[in-house]
Design a protein around this motif. Structure first.
Motif, mmCIF file in Angstrom:
data_model
loop_
_atom_site.group_PDB
_atom_site.id
_atom_site.type_symbol
_atom_site.label_atom_id
_atom_site.label_comp_id
_atom_site.label_asym_id
_atom_site.label_seq_id
_atom_site.Cartn_x
_atom_site.Cartn_y
_atom_site.Cartn_z
ATOM 1 N N LEU A 6 -80.869 -33.039 -29.138
ATOM 2 C CA LEU A 6 -81.144 -34.029 -30.171
ATOM 3 C C LEU A 6 -79.881 -34.384 -30.948
ATOM 4 C CD1 LEU A 6 -84.612 -32.834 -31.518
ATOM 5 C CD2 LEU A 6 -84.095 -34.459 -29.689
ATOM 6 N N VAL A 7 -78.994 -33.421 -31.138
ATOM 7 C CA VAL A 7 -77.726 -33.704 -31.801
ATOM 8 C C VAL A 7 -76.893 -34.652 -30.930
ATOM 9 C CG1 VAL A 7 -75.560 -32.711 -32.644
ATOM 10 C CG2 VAL A 7 -77.730 -31.571 -33.133
ATOM 11 N N TYR A 8 -76.850 -34.422 -29.618
ATOM 12 C CA TYR A 8 -76.134 -35.337 -28.717
ATOM 13 C C TYR A 8 -76.715 -36.744 -28.803
ATOM 14 C CZ TYR A 8 -73.985 -31.323 -26.288
ATOM 15 O OH TYR A 8 -73.274 -30.194 -25.959
ATOM 16 N N ALA A 9 -78.034 -36.858 -28.857
ATOM 17 C CA ALA A 9 -78.670 -38.177 -28.968
ATOM 18 C C ALA A 9 -78.253 -38.860 -30.268
ATOM 19 C CB ALA A 9 -80.185 -38.037 -28.894
ATOM 20 N N LEU A 10 -78.210 -38.114 -31.360
ATOM 21 C CA LEU A 10 -77.776 -38.687 -32.639
ATOM 22 C C LEU A 10 -76.317 -39.125 -32.584
ATOM 23 C CD1 LEU A 10 -79.512 -36.191 -35.091
ATOM 24 C CD2 LEU A 10 -80.126 -38.590 -34.701
ATOM 25 N N VAL B 238 -79.084 -45.718 -25.694
ATOM 26 C CA VAL B 238 -80.514 -45.742 -25.356
ATOM 27 C C VAL B 238 -80.802 -44.853 -24.149
ATOM 28 C CG1 VAL B 238 -82.402 -47.208 -24.535
ATOM 29 C CG2 VAL B 238 -80.925 -48.001 -26.384
ATOM 30 N N SER B 239 -80.034 -45.030 -23.077
ATOM 31 C CA SER B 239 -80.281 -44.230 -21.870
ATOM 32 C C SER B 239 -79.934 -42.766 -22.099
ATOM 33 C CB SER B 239 -79.511 -44.796 -20.670
ATOM 34 O OG SER B 239 -78.132 -44.873 -20.956
ATOM 35 N N GLY B 240 -78.870 -42.501 -22.845
ATOM 36 C CA GLY B 240 -78.504 -41.119 -23.144
ATOM 37 C C GLY B 240 -79.529 -40.429 -24.016
ATOM 38 N N THR B 241 -80.093 -41.159 -24.972
ATOM 39 C CA THR B 241 -81.138 -40.584 -25.816
ATOM 40 C C THR B 241 -82.374 -40.253 -24.990
ATOM 41 O OG1 THR B 241 -80.329 -41.701 -27.798
ATOM 42 C CG2 THR B 241 -82.647 -41.023 -27.796
ATOM 43 N N LEU B 242 -82.750 -41.138 -24.080
ATOM 44 C CA LEU B 242 -83.888 -40.867 -23.202
ATOM 45 C C LEU B 242 -83.632 -39.627 -22.346
ATOM 46 C CD1 LEU B 242 -86.628 -41.619 -22.009
ATOM 47 C CD2 LEU B 242 -85.442 -43.165 -20.457
ATOM 48 N N LEU B 243 -82.433 -39.519 -21.781
ATOM 49 C CA LEU B 243 -82.079 -38.349 -20.977
ATOM 50 C C LEU B 243 -82.125 -37.073 -21.814
ATOM 51 C CD1 LEU B 243 -81.034 -37.177 -18.276
ATOM 52 C CD2 LEU B 243 -78.709 -37.674 -19.088
ATOM 53 N N MET B 244 -81.573 -37.129 -23.030
ATOM 54 C CA MET B 244 -81.564 -35.954 -23.900
ATOM 55 C C MET B 244 -82.980 -35.555 -24.324
ATOM 56 S SD MET B 244 -78.528 -34.781 -24.149
ATOM 57 C CE MET B 244 -78.267 -35.261 -22.452
ATOM 58 N N LEU B 245 -83.841 -36.539 -24.569
ATOM 59 C CA LEU B 245 -85.228 -36.222 -24.932
ATOM 60 C C LEU B 245 -85.961 -35.554 -23.771
ATOM 61 C CD1 LEU B 245 -86.275 -39.374 -26.997
ATOM 62 C CD2 LEU B 245 -85.820 -37.065 -27.853
ATOM 63 N N LEU C 25 -74.724 -40.172 -29.901
ATOM 64 C CA LEU C 25 -74.679 -41.408 -29.118
ATOM 65 C C LEU C 25 -75.084 -42.610 -29.962
ATOM 66 C CD1 LEU C 25 -76.250 -40.172 -25.762
ATOM 67 C CD2 LEU C 25 -73.851 -40.690 -26.216
ATOM 68 N N MET C 26 -76.134 -42.446 -30.763
ATOM 69 C CA MET C 26 -76.582 -43.550 -31.617
ATOM 70 C C MET C 26 -75.522 -43.902 -32.661
ATOM 71 S SD MET C 26 -80.589 -42.825 -32.292
ATOM 72 C CE MET C 26 -81.066 -41.271 -31.591
ATOM 73 N N ALA C 27 -74.911 -42.893 -33.251
ATOM 74 C CA ALA C 27 -73.890 -43.136 -34.276
ATOM 75 C C ALA C 27 -72.672 -43.832 -33.683
ATOM 76 C CB ALA C 27 -73.487 -41.820 -34.936
ATOM 77 N N LEU C 28 -72.251 -43.425 -32.492
ATOM 78 C CA LEU C 28 -71.094 -44.050 -31.850
ATOM 79 C C LEU C 28 -71.364 -45.520 -31.554
ATOM 80 C CD1 LEU C 28 -70.052 -41.198 -29.398
ATOM 81 C CD2 LEU C 28 -68.855 -41.906 -31.482
ATOM 82 N N ALA C 29 -72.563 -45.826 -31.086
ATOM 83 C CA ALA C 29 -72.908 -47.220 -30.797
ATOM 84 C C ALA C 29 -72.976 -48.036 -32.083
ATOM 85 C CB ALA C 29 -74.232 -47.288 -30.050
ATOM 86 N N ALA C 30 -73.597 -47.478 -33.130
ATOM 87 C CA ALA C 30 -73.743 -48.203 -34.397
ATOM 88 C C ALA C 30 -72.398 -48.457 -35.068
ATOM 89 C CB ALA C 30 -74.654 -47.417 -35.335
#
Length: 198
Positions: free
Chosen positions: A163-167, A126-133, A169-174
């Motif tokens: 955006l690829v980095y954010a994806l 979540v925090s990494g996606t916000l930073l990447m956005l 991060l989400m995939a690793l968490a899921a």
């Protein structure tokens, strides 16, 4: 008289949703888990390296004189040069402020450590996606030219590496990628029902 199976039962693992029940994994699943572990550790390095470079001035993107420990600002150099997109003036106002410096550096460190250890991947995602956005908005890939009229040379009007980095991060968490070569299982047992901390 009992008959024993000639095939061993595949190991069980935590489900991606983070529930405590286990599911049988096919033998090839361990290759996928190891691949995700390598990706997780590499992603952690992507966050920890700029933290160290900006903190200590290792001479890559930050010279020694510009190190945070020597009074330099981790955000001023990048944000003050934003010259594209609708948020340029906002990023200029944030450049070099104490709170932006602290939030940026704590984000790099926290996300990097979570990925390296394999714990707290949901918070890191979540925090990494916000930073990447935010970084995506600062570079604003949809723009063809800067405020000064120079070409941006944007390779894609939407999808870029942030955006690829954010994806990732989400995939690793899921995928509970911290369970392999990380402390994900122990962390999940520690946080219990507070699944948002996993």
């Amino acid at each position: 008289m009992s008959v024993k199976s000639q095939h061993s039962t595949p190991p069980a693992s935590r489900t991606p949703a983070g529930r405590n029940e286990t599911v049988a994994q096919p033998p090839w699943a361990s290759y996928g888990a190891r691949s995700l572990a390598v990706l997780r550790i590499a992603a952690g390095f992507l966050f920890l390296w700029p933290f160290a470079d900006k903190l200590l001035g290792l001479g890559y993107s930050t010279p020694a004189a510009g190190a945070w420990i020597h009074g330099g600002s981790p955000t001023n150099g990048f944000l003050s040069k934003v010259d594209v997109g609708p948020f340029a003036s906002m990023f200029h106002a944030w450049a070099g402020t104490w709170w932006a410096d602290w939030l940026f550096m704590l984000s790099l460190l926290g996300i990097g450590l979570a990925l390296a250890a394999g714990a707290g991947l949901r918070i890191a995602a979540v925090s990494g996606t916000l930073l990447m956005l935010l970084m995506w908005a600062a570079e604003w890939p949809p723009a063809r030219s800067t405020g000064a009229g120079a070409a941006t040379h944007s390779a894609n009007p939407f999808l870029d590496y942030h955006l690829v980095y954010a994806l990732v991060l989400m995939a690793l968490a899921a995928a509970c990628a911290g369970d392999t070569w990380g402390i994900g299982r122990r962390w999940a047992a520690f946080v219990g029902d507070r699944t948002w901390l996993r």
